[in-house]
Design an enzyme around this catalytic site. Structure first.
Site, PDB file in Angstrom:
ATOM      1  N   HIS A  43    -113.484 -80.029  -5.717  1.00 57.38           N
ATOM      2  CA  HIS A  43    -114.135 -80.499  -4.626  1.00 57.38           C
ATOM      3  C   HIS A  43    -115.692 -80.941  -5.112  1.00 57.38           C
ATOM      4  CE1 HIS A  43    -116.020 -80.046   0.004  1.00 57.38           C
ATOM      5  NE2 HIS A  43    -116.556 -81.213  -0.892  1.00 57.38           N
ATOM      6  N   GLU A  70    -110.736 -82.842  -2.893  1.00 59.14           N
ATOM      7  CA  GLU A  70    -111.152 -82.828  -1.535  1.00 59.14           C
ATOM      8  C   GLU A  70    -112.713 -83.158  -1.495  1.00 59.14           C
ATOM      9  OE1 GLU A  70    -112.348 -77.972  -1.070  1.00 59.14           O
ATOM     10  OE2 GLU A  70    -110.221 -78.769  -0.364  1.00 59.14           O
ATOM     11  N   HIS A 190    -109.217 -71.779   3.230  1.00 59.81           N
ATOM     12  CA  HIS A 190    -110.712 -71.315   3.549  1.00 59.81           C
ATOM     13  C   HIS A 190    -110.488 -69.742   3.980  1.00 59.81           C
ATOM     14  CE1 HIS A 190    -115.095 -72.554   3.716  1.00 59.81           C
ATOM     15  NE2 HIS A 190    -114.825 -71.140   4.399  1.00 59.81           N
TER      16      HIS A 190
END
Length: 237
Positions: A43, A70, A190
Site C-alpha cells: 500500500h 492497494e 483488516h
C-alpha cells in the site's frame, strides 16, 4: 481455496525507521512466497512512510505469486499502477494523512468516480477490487461500477469476535452472499488474525483472498516468518 496475500507494509516501516535497506523488502517478499504465501500486498502512500514507489517497481519483476497494490486512486497512484500492471489493484478511500484504512467506500456517492477509475484499470487488464463495508448496497454499486471483486473491511468483525463470534460474523455472511449473488469475487482484510481468521473462513468458504499484514508480521516476531505463514495458511483449510 482461499489465498493468503501478505501485506509487507510493516516490514517497510521497520526499514524506514533506520534508513538503509534492513530489512530488505524484496527479500522478505520472496521469502514470504517461499514459505507459502499466495501473494504479496503493498500500500504505497503519498508520503512513502512505509512502502515506497521504488519498492513497487523493484518487486514487480521478481515476484512469482500474485501482486496486489492497494491505495487511494489519486492521479499519481493510478499512474504507478498502470506502469507496474500488478495482478490486482484494490481501491481504498483513504485520505493521505490516515494512519490506516478505517472505512469502506460509499460506492453509491462515489459511483461515477469509481466507474471511471475502474474502467481505466480494467482496460489495462488489471483485476480490480473495491474496499467496502459489509453492506449489500455498497457491494451492488461496486459491481455496477465495474469492480471484479470487493474486499470486505473486517475490523468490525475482529473487534466484536471475542465477545460474540456469531453476531460478529453475521453481517459479513450476508454481504458475502450478496457478492456471490452478483457474480463478483470476494476478498477480505483488516485486523484478521490467528485468533479470528479460521472462524471467518469456515463461515464464508467461498472467499477468494485475505490480505493480512499487521497481525501476521507481529506474530512473526515470536514465531518466525515461515512458521507464521504456515499457521495462517492452516486457518484457511
Amino acid at each position: 481455496m482461499t489465498k493468503l496475500s501478505v501485506n509487507i507494509n510493516k516490514v517497510a516501516t521497520i526499514r524506514n525507521a533506520r534508513g538503509g535497506n534492513v530489512p530488505d523488502i524484496v527479500q522478505v517478499a520472496l521469502d514470504c512466497e517461499k514459505f507459502g504465501a499466495d501473494g504479496i500486498t503493498v500500500h504505497p502512500r503519498p508520503d512513502e512512510r512505509h512502502i515506497r514507489r521504488a519498492d513497487v517497481y523493484a518487486l514487480r519483476p521478481l515476484l512469482h505469486t500474485e501482486f496486489n497494490i492497494e491505495g487511494y486512486p489519486a492521479p499519481e497512484f493510478i499512474d504507478l499502477v498502470l506502469k507496474v500492471k500488478p495482478h490486482q489493484v484494490t481501491l481504498v478511500p483513504d485520505e493521505p494523512s490516515q494512519l490506516t484504512s478505517n472505512s469502506g467506500w460509499d460506492t453509491k456517492t462515489h459511483f461515477q468516480f469509481l466507474s471511471e477509475v475502474l474502467d481505466e484499470f480494467n482496460n489495462a487488464g488489471i483485476r480490480t477490487s473495491v474496499f467496502v463495508a459489509p453492506d449489500a448496497e455498497m457491494i451492488e454499486h461496486a459491481a455496477k461500477a465495474g469492480a471484479d471483486r470487493v474486499e470486505l473491511y473486517t475490523e468490525p468483525y475482529a473487534t466484536a469476535y471475542p465477545k460474540n463470534p456469531e453476531a460478529a460474523i453475521a453481517p459479513f455472511v450476508e454481504a458475502a452472499k450478496a457478492a456471490r449473488h452478483l457474480g463478483i469475487g470476494l476478498n477480505a482484510g483488516h485486523d484478521l488474525s490467528l485468533v479470528n481468521l479460521n472462524y471467518f473462513y469456515k463461515n464464508i468458504s467461498w472467499l477468494d483472498e485475505v490480505s493480512i499484514g499487521h497481525a501476521l508480521i507481529s506474530d512473526a516476531l515470536y514465531m518466525g516468518l515461515e512458521q507464521t505463514i504456515r499457521e495462517y495458511k492452516n486457518c484457511l483449510r
